[in-house]
Design a protein around this motif. Structure first.
Motif, PDB file in Angstrom:
ATOM      1  N   ILE B  82       0.944  -1.278   0.031  1.00 42.58           N
ATOM      2  CA  ILE B  82       0.093   0.339   0.195  1.00 42.58           C
ATOM      3  C   ILE B  82       1.127   1.330  -0.194  1.00 42.58           C
ATOM      4  CG2 ILE B  82      -1.552   1.137   1.204  1.00 42.58           C
ATOM      5  CD1 ILE B  82      -2.617  -2.034   2.454  1.00 42.58           C
ATOM      6  N   ILE B  83       0.754   2.345  -0.808  1.00 41.27           N
ATOM      7  CA  ILE B  83       1.394   3.461  -0.499  1.00 41.27           C
ATOM      8  C   ILE B  83       0.227   4.886  -0.593  1.00 41.27           C
ATOM      9  CG2 ILE B  83       2.032   5.646  -2.555  1.00 41.27           C
ATOM     10  CD1 ILE B  83       2.930   2.952  -4.583  1.00 41.27           C
ATOM     11  N   ASP B  84       0.948   5.729   0.687  1.00 43.11           N
ATOM     12  CA  ASP B  84       0.738   6.788   1.465  1.00 43.11           C
ATOM     13  C   ASP B  84       0.766   7.954   0.728  1.00 43.11           C
ATOM     14  OD1 ASP B  84      -0.976   8.812   2.748  1.00 43.11           O
ATOM     15  OD2 ASP B  84       0.095   7.669   4.625  1.00 43.11           O
ATOM     16  N   ALA B  85       0.389   8.913   0.529  1.00 41.76           N
ATOM     17  CA  ALA B  85       0.493   9.942  -0.632  1.00 41.76           C
ATOM     18  C   ALA B  85       0.924  11.179   0.276  1.00 41.76           C
ATOM     19  CB  ALA B  85      -0.117  10.286  -2.024  1.00 41.76           C
ATOM     20  N   HIS B  86       0.168  10.735   1.582  1.00 41.47           N
ATOM     21  CA  HIS B  86      -0.152  11.831   2.564  1.00 41.47           C
ATOM     22  C   HIS B  86       0.693  11.425   4.018  1.00 41.47           C
ATOM     23  CE1 HIS B  86      -1.180  16.202   3.842  1.00 41.47           C
ATOM     24  NE2 HIS B  86      -0.679  16.045   4.667  1.00 41.47           N
ATOM     25  N   SER B  87       2.336  11.294   4.608  1.00 36.65           N
ATOM     26  CA  SER B  87       2.153  11.554   5.889  1.00 36.65           C
ATOM     27  C   SER B  87       2.731  12.505   6.230  1.00 36.65           C
ATOM     28  CB  SER B  87       2.677   9.829   6.149  1.00 36.65           C
ATOM     29  OG  SER B  87       3.716   9.348   5.346  1.00 36.65           O
ATOM     30  N   HIS B  88       3.391  11.737   7.919  1.00 38.29           N
ATOM     31  CA  HIS B  88       4.590  12.979   7.702  1.00 38.29           C
ATOM     32  C   HIS B  88       4.723  11.886   9.554  1.00 38.29           C
ATOM     33  CE1 HIS B  88       2.497  15.855   6.975  1.00 38.29           C
ATOM     34  NE2 HIS B  88       1.179  15.635   7.160  1.00 38.29           N
ATOM     35  N   ILE B 359      -5.387   2.992  -3.482  1.00 38.03           N
ATOM     36  CA  ILE B 359      -4.140   2.992  -2.230  1.00 38.03           C
ATOM     37  C   ILE B 359      -2.940   2.083  -3.003  1.00 38.03           C
ATOM     38  CG2 ILE B 359      -5.147   3.286  -0.310  1.00 38.03           C
ATOM     39  CD1 ILE B 359      -5.612   0.076   0.069  1.00 38.03           C
ATOM     40  N   THR B 360      -2.797   2.004  -4.157  1.00 38.10           N
ATOM     41  CA  THR B 360      -2.096   1.966  -4.472  1.00 38.10           C
ATOM     42  C   THR B 360      -1.029   1.973  -6.053  1.00 38.10           C
ATOM     43  OG1 THR B 360      -3.142   0.437  -6.373  1.00 38.10           O
ATOM     44  CG2 THR B 360      -2.544  -1.023  -4.037  1.00 38.10           C
ATOM     45  N   ILE B 361      -1.661   1.819  -7.780  1.00 43.09           N
ATOM     46  CA  ILE B 361      -1.698   3.013  -8.328  1.00 43.09           C
ATOM     47  C   ILE B 361      -1.524   3.668  -8.721  1.00 43.09           C
ATOM     48  CG2 ILE B 361      -3.721   2.153  -9.744  1.00 43.09           C
ATOM     49  CD1 ILE B 361      -0.192   2.068 -11.203  1.00 43.09           C
ATOM     50  N   ASN B 362      -2.864   4.335  -8.095  1.00 45.35           N
ATOM     51  CA  ASN B 362      -3.139   6.029  -8.102  1.00 45.35           C
ATOM     52  C   ASN B 362      -2.124   6.847  -7.286  1.00 45.35           C
ATOM     53  OD1 ASN B 362      -4.966   4.865 -10.003  1.00 45.35           O
ATOM     54  ND2 ASN B 362      -6.587   5.696  -8.747  1.00 45.35           N
ATOM     55  N   PRO B 363      -2.182   6.484  -5.922  1.00 44.64           N
ATOM     56  CA  PRO B 363      -0.934   7.568  -5.287  1.00 44.64           C
ATOM     57  C   PRO B 363       0.683   7.179  -6.168  1.00 44.64           C
ATOM     58  CG  PRO B 363      -1.154   5.387  -4.126  1.00 44.64           C
ATOM     59  CD  PRO B 363      -3.159   5.072  -4.920  1.00 44.64           C
ATOM     60  N   ALA B 364       0.748   6.190  -6.486  1.00 45.21           N
ATOM     61  CA  ALA B 364       1.630   5.829  -7.115  1.00 45.21           C
ATOM     62  C   ALA B 364       2.097   6.933  -8.723  1.00 45.21           C
ATOM     63  CB  ALA B 364       2.219   4.015  -7.579  1.00 45.21           C
ATOM     64  N   LYS B 365       0.681   7.132  -9.486  1.00 47.73           N
ATOM     65  CA  LYS B 365       1.046   7.959 -10.035  1.00 47.73           C
ATOM     66  C   LYS B 365       1.344   9.331  -9.022  1.00 47.73           C
ATOM     67  CE  LYS B 365      -2.556   5.167 -13.048  1.00 47.73           C
ATOM     68  NZ  LYS B 365      -3.449   4.963 -13.961  1.00 47.73           N
ATOM     69  N   GLN B 366       0.490   9.438  -8.521  1.00 49.18           N
ATOM     70  CA  GLN B 366       0.892  11.021  -7.521  1.00 49.18           C
ATOM     71  C   GLN B 366       2.049  11.103  -8.097  1.00 49.18           C
ATOM     72  OE1 GLN B 366      -2.630  10.552  -5.044  1.00 49.18           O
ATOM     73  NE2 GLN B 366      -3.795  10.915  -6.609  1.00 49.18           N
ATOM     74  N   LEU B 367       2.687  10.360  -7.005  1.00 51.38           N
ATOM     75  CA  LEU B 367       4.207  10.251  -6.590  1.00 51.38           C
ATOM     76  C   LEU B 367       5.117  10.425  -7.901  1.00 51.38           C
ATOM     77  CD1 LEU B 367       3.999   8.423  -3.513  1.00 51.38           C
ATOM     78  CD2 LEU B 367       3.749  11.095  -3.254  1.00 51.38           C
ATOM     79  N   GLY B 368       5.083  10.035  -9.100  1.00 51.27           N
ATOM     80  CA  GLY B 368       5.716   9.672 -10.042  1.00 51.27           C
ATOM     81  C   GLY B 368       6.924   8.809  -9.604  1.00 51.27           C
ATOM     82  N   ILE B 369       5.987   7.438  -9.091  1.00 45.39           N
ATOM     83  CA  ILE B 369       6.755   6.101  -9.052  1.00 45.39           C
ATOM     84  C   ILE B 369       5.813   4.845  -9.460  1.00 45.39           C
ATOM     85  CG2 ILE B 369       8.347   7.385  -7.276  1.00 45.39           C
ATOM     86  CD1 ILE B 369       6.135   5.858  -5.364  1.00 45.39           C
ATOM     87  N   ASP B 370       4.904   5.650 -10.381  1.00 46.83           N
ATOM     88  CA  ASP B 370       3.938   3.809 -11.077  1.00 46.83           C
ATOM     89  C   ASP B 370       5.257   3.123 -11.860  1.00 46.83           C
ATOM     90  OD1 ASP B 370       3.754   6.581 -12.625  1.00 46.83           O
ATOM     91  OD2 ASP B 370       2.569   5.717 -13.817  1.00 46.83           O
ATOM     92  N   LYS B 371       6.169   3.724 -12.266  1.00 42.31           N
ATOM     93  CA  LYS B 371       6.754   2.786 -13.253  1.00 42.31           C
ATOM     94  C   LYS B 371       7.321   1.267 -12.141  1.00 42.31           C
ATOM     95  CE  LYS B 371       7.167   4.577 -17.044  1.00 42.31           C
ATOM     96  NZ  LYS B 371       5.729   5.241 -17.289  1.00 42.31           N
ATOM     97  N   ARG B 372       7.245   1.848 -11.030  1.00 43.81           N
ATOM     98  CA  ARG B 372       8.359   1.070  -9.924  1.00 43.81           C
ATOM     99  C   ARG B 372       7.591  -0.149  -8.851  1.00 43.81           C
ATOM    100  NH1 ARG B 372      12.915   3.274  -7.616  1.00 43.81           N
ATOM    101  NH2 ARG B 372      12.901   1.388  -6.251  1.00 43.81           N
ATOM    102  N   VAL B 373       6.635   1.111  -8.757  1.00 42.27           N
ATOM    103  CA  VAL B 373       5.543   0.654  -7.780  1.00 42.27           C
ATOM    104  C   VAL B 373       3.645   0.667  -7.758  1.00 42.27           C
ATOM    105  CG1 VAL B 373       7.147   0.832  -6.043  1.00 42.27           C
ATOM    106  CG2 VAL B 373       5.999   2.377  -6.205  1.00 42.27           C
ATOM    107  N   GLY B 374       3.220   0.017  -6.768  1.00 42.07           N
ATOM    108  CA  GLY B 374       1.763   0.167  -7.198  1.00 42.07           C
ATOM    109  C   GLY B 374       0.661  -1.209  -7.979  1.00 42.07           C
TER     110      GLY B 374
END
Lengths: 431, 457
Positions: B82-88, B359-374
């Motif tokens: 799972i990818i979280d596009a917003h955490s601290h 919680i997977t491919i979409n946050p990956a796209k938002q972070l520009g890492i969808d070629k690697r993960v998601g």
């Protein structure tokens, strides 16, 4: 002048038409047929549930439907009793960061006479948002200080607090604790000292209340005895007399042990522990004292950095296993609708599905002394009922029909209205 | 003394070793699970092989290379980590709340590999997160995309190598409260926020032009004078060039439209709106701009700017073709993003694929890492979450979290007491009141101390 009459008539008609679009709660006789009925207390039965005069009039396979009843086909749906949340701020808080909309926290340390029911806003936007997810009844509890006030059980439908009142009140007490919050910068010694002082102060309040109770009791038989107006003490005296439940908010293990001793020393007759985040650490002792708990939120962080990540999820199950009577609360305001999901997490981490379902229906009803009126689907109980497409603890499930106090409640809320308006906007954004 | 020197040498050696070491990618075979690829359907009773940290095979009857670890996922569900596009989480500092514009700071300089929140996120199947600067400033600091490689002491291990640079912007109540009300400087209003953005971009453009001019000039004239170096403006110039992706804290529809207008004026094409509670009101505009949205599942009403929002936000955005994710903004919620995604099935009846994409491919796209993960695809990183039931079920319990083929969380081996050693005398660590839900805006962490200081002085 003549011309204005048709215009007036048109305007009137239009306003009627506009009014007709607002969905309202509807009273009547309702027969929910072809349903699977999860009674909670008496198994799952198939058939019809009949709602009449605000109550469950009949249920089962052989229910005769009176003429004039509105028949609702519930094929493929399961009926459940409305969920009961044993601890919320619903109705007392509208927007938590806007002070003027927060009516949960009166000034002062000793305000047990503050009546939550007085400040419940029947038109809070969060109320429909909550009930359309199957939560029909909540404890609205005041907070802050040693004795913040008197909590009240309310049904989530009605135009006045009085109409919503569901037959239980309890006096809230925050038990003195040495546990600091995230921003607590006190040393361990300072905390300990503060805790001791707070306990001393609490005992002073209690001594005063006991004295008040004795004077007031004497005044019942001796006309010479005059009792000064003292609503704080009058409120606490109800607990001393066993007429009112004391709801002790306590979370830290050490504080729970102290609270157990305190309850025993003061011989409190009707008591429930709320919060109880570290109940699993001292579950045997709570069980031995036979004090029920209303715990939650379940979907929460562990209380200590070193604790296993799932301790808050597992807490309810661990306490139940030790023999504690456990109800679940959300401890929320705008998202009390997450109560069933809190129950699901408790179920998955040890409480089990059946017990989790009981923890938001019959168990809180029993703890609050209203099990004769609600908490299960039984003849004679208040018709707090909803129909779901499946297990209501699953997020995928949809709620299709809702009844509170026998009223058919429209499945409408601000969240749903915004969905309906904005899913496909009529206006593309052009001028 | 000799003994001490010896220990010290060992310690130093260990430290140097660790600072140089990169976490070694693993090789792992997962057998007999239901594989939810997210992008390419589901495969029942299938295996998935990770070699040297990358997914190399998905299919039936796969065998593990010699010496490789195997997980029997019979009856379990295998999904992308799972990818979280917003955490601290995993950062020591959140807000540099001393100026409405602080583009020069970078939370990547304050990574904390020892934060227990990383482990707890893993325990919820979350393997990648976007460690963000807070929302105190209209233009905040740069953020860091991290992988949850837990257990080391080297902050560098957390960085997701090759992830695009990102920066935090913020609109609405937080910057106007901190700077306007708290410090008496612009912005006090949403009008002010716009002008802070415009002035900053304008300054950055002028700086970049001056720098380009200097670079052209210095080739023929070694005595040419460079403009005064300014890391803030240099960073913002990179934003203008599209080298840094904007992730903007926002709530109201009007301010969302405002920022898209400002971005249009400066030719900025990539923007992800964070929280964006009223995104559903301007979903067609977001889709037309190509902006994405990272939202809460159901948070509302905790402050005024989220009072007119709806839990159907993610569903409306998704159905209007806005790339949407669900984020945590919380050390609690990061542990159950699968459950938060499940709520979009209650509120808007999204399909399993749509909900899992949040919680997977979409946050990956938002972070520009969808070629690697998601998603679970050949060649992608071996980042996996394994559940005992479908992850969108309220009863699902995460069993494993795997990063780069290494098992980082195994529920069966998870200890009741997480302390490395328990002192029998001083055994009780202090009670931390679980953060109440009204603290959930970790976006404002670090601001309270500053406000106290300001109001005392």
């Amino acid at each position: 002048m003549k011309r204005t009459i048709p215009i007036l008539v048109a305007v009137l008609l239009l306003s009627f038409a506009a009014q007709a679009q607002v969905a309202k709660a509807k009273k009547g006789t309702f027969a929910l047929t072809n349903a699977s009925i999860n009674t909670i207390t008496k198994g799952i039965v198939s058939g019809t549930l009949l709602i009449q005069d605000g109550k469950i009039a009949a249920l089962g396979a052989n229910v005769s439907i009176p003429s004039g009843a509105e028949v609702i086909d519930c094929k493929g749906l399961t009926l459940y009793p409305g969920f009961i949340d044993g601890g919320t701020s619903l109705g007392l808080v509208e927007v938590s960061s806007v002070d003027v909309t927060v009516d949960a926290d009166e000034l002062g340390d000793l305000t047990p006479h503050m009546e939550a029911i007085t400040a419940v806003n029947p038109n809070s936007v969060a109320i429909p948002v909550t009930r359309v997810e199957g939560v029909t009844t909540v404890v609205a509890a005041p907070q802050g200080g040693r004795f913040p006030g008197t909590a009240a059980l309310i049904n989530l439908a009605g135009y006045s607090p009085d109409a919503m009142y569901a037959g239980f009140k309890g006096i809230v007490m925050n038990f003195p604790t040495a546990g600091g919050g995230f921003f607590d910068r006190r040393s361990d010694e300072e905390r300990k000292k503060d805790e001791e002082n707070a306990l001393k102060k609490l005992n002073e309040y209690w001594d005063a209340a006991t004295l008040y109770h004795r004077i007031d009791s004497a005044a019942q038989t001796n006309r010479e005895v005059k009792v000064a107006y003292n609503p704080e003490m009058a409120a606490l005296a109800q607990v001393i007399r066993g007429q009112m439940m004391l709801m002790i908010e306590v979370n830290k293990a050490e504080s729970i042990e102290n609270a157990l001793k305190w309850v025993q020393a003061k011989k409190i007759k009707k008591v429930v522990f709320t919060g109880v985040a570290e109940g699993w650490r001292v579950a045997d002792k709570i069980a031995k004292a036979k004090i029920p708990v209303i715990t939650g939120p379940i979907i929460a962080m562990p209380t200590r950095e070193s604790d296993r990540y799932d301790r808050a999820y597992a807490n309810a199950g661990l306490m139940h296993k030790a023999g504690v009577k456990v109800a679940i609360r959300s401890n929320d305001t705008e998202n009390v609708r997450n109560l069933p999901f809190n129950a699901a997490f408790a179920a998955a981490y040890g409480l089990g599905k059946d017990e989790a379902l009981r923890a938001i229906t019959i168990t809180p009803a029993e703890i609050l002394g209203v099990a004769d009126k609600m908490g299960s689907l039984e003849v004679g109980k208040i018709a707090n009922v909803f129909a779901a497409t499946g297990d209501p603890l699953e997020t995928k499930t949809q709620i299709k029909h809702l009844f509170i106090g026998g009223y058919s409640i429209p499945l409408d809320s601000r969240h749903i209205q915004l969905y309906q308006e904005f899913l496909q906007r009529s206006h593309a954004g052009e001028k | 003394m000799k003994k001490h020197i010896f220990s010290l040498t060992i310690l130093l050696a260990l430290l140097t070793y660790d600072l140089q070491a990169q976490v070694k990618p693993g090789t792992l075979l997962i057998k007999n699970g239901t594989i939810l690829t997210v992008t390419k359907g589901n495969q029942e009773n299938s295996d998935l092989l990770i070699e040297n940290g990358k997914i190399t095979k998905i299919g039936k009857g796969l065998t593990a290379p010699a010496g490789a670890k195997t997980i029997d996922a019979q009856g379990m569900f295998v999904m992308p980590g799972i990818i979280d596009a917003h955490s601290h989480i995993a950062i020591d500092a959140v807000n540099e709340a001393t100026n409405p514009v602080t583009a020069e700071v970078n939370v990547g300089d304050a990574l904390d590999p020892l934060d227990i929140s990383i482990y707890r996120a893993l325990a919820g199947g979350c393997t990648t997160s976007h460690a963000m600067h807070g929302s105190a400033n209209a233009i905040g600091g740069q953020c860091q995309t991290i992988k949850h490689r837990y257990g080391g002491v080297n902050p560098e291990d957390l960085r997701m190598e090759g992830a695009p640079r990102t920066i935090k912007f913020a609109l609405g109540e937080n910057p106007t409260r901190v700077h306007g009300i708290g410090r008496g400087v612009m912005p006090r209003t949403r009008m002010g926020v716009e002008q802070v953005m415009r002035r900053s971009f304008s300054d950055a453009k002028a700086y970049d032009e001056a720098m380009s001019k200097y670079k052209a000039e210095v080739a023929s004239n070694p005595k040419a004078l460079p403009p005064k170096y300014d890391r803030r403006l240099e960073t913002l110039a990179d934003v203008l060039k599209g080298n840094i992706l904007i992730h903007c804290h926002s709530y109201r529809a009007d301010e969302i439209l405002m920022l898209m207008d400002v971005c249009k004026d400066y030719g900025i094409k990539s923007i992800c709106f964070q929280h964006v509670n009223e995104g559903f009101k301007v979903a067609p505009e977001l889709a037309a701009f190509g902006a994405s949205a990272s939202v809460f599942a159901d948070w509302w009403a905790y402050k005024f700017e989220v009072y007119y929002s709806t839990a159907y936000n993610a569903a409306i955005l998704t159905k209007n073709k806005v790339v949407t994710s669900i984020n945590s903004d919380s050390g609690d919620y990061i542990r159950h993003l699968y459950h938060q995604a499940g709520k979009t099935q209650r509120y808007g009846e999204l399909s399993d694929e749509e909900a899992l994409a949040l919680i997977t491919i979409n946050p990956a796209k938002q972070l520009g890492i969808d070629k690697r993960v998601g998603s679970l695809e050949l060649g992608k990183d071996g980042d996996i979450a394994i559940f005992n039931a479908h992850p969108l079920s309220s009863y699902a319990v995460p069993q494993y979290a795997i990063v780069d083929g290494n098992v980082e969380f195994d529920r069966a081996k998870d200890a009741d007491d997480q302390r490395l050693s328990v002192d029998p005398v001083k055994s009780t660590p202090s009670f931390m009141q679980a953060r109440s839900r009204h603290d959930h805006d970790r976006c404002m962490q670090g601001v309270f101390e500053l406000m106290n200081y300001l109001f005392q002085n």
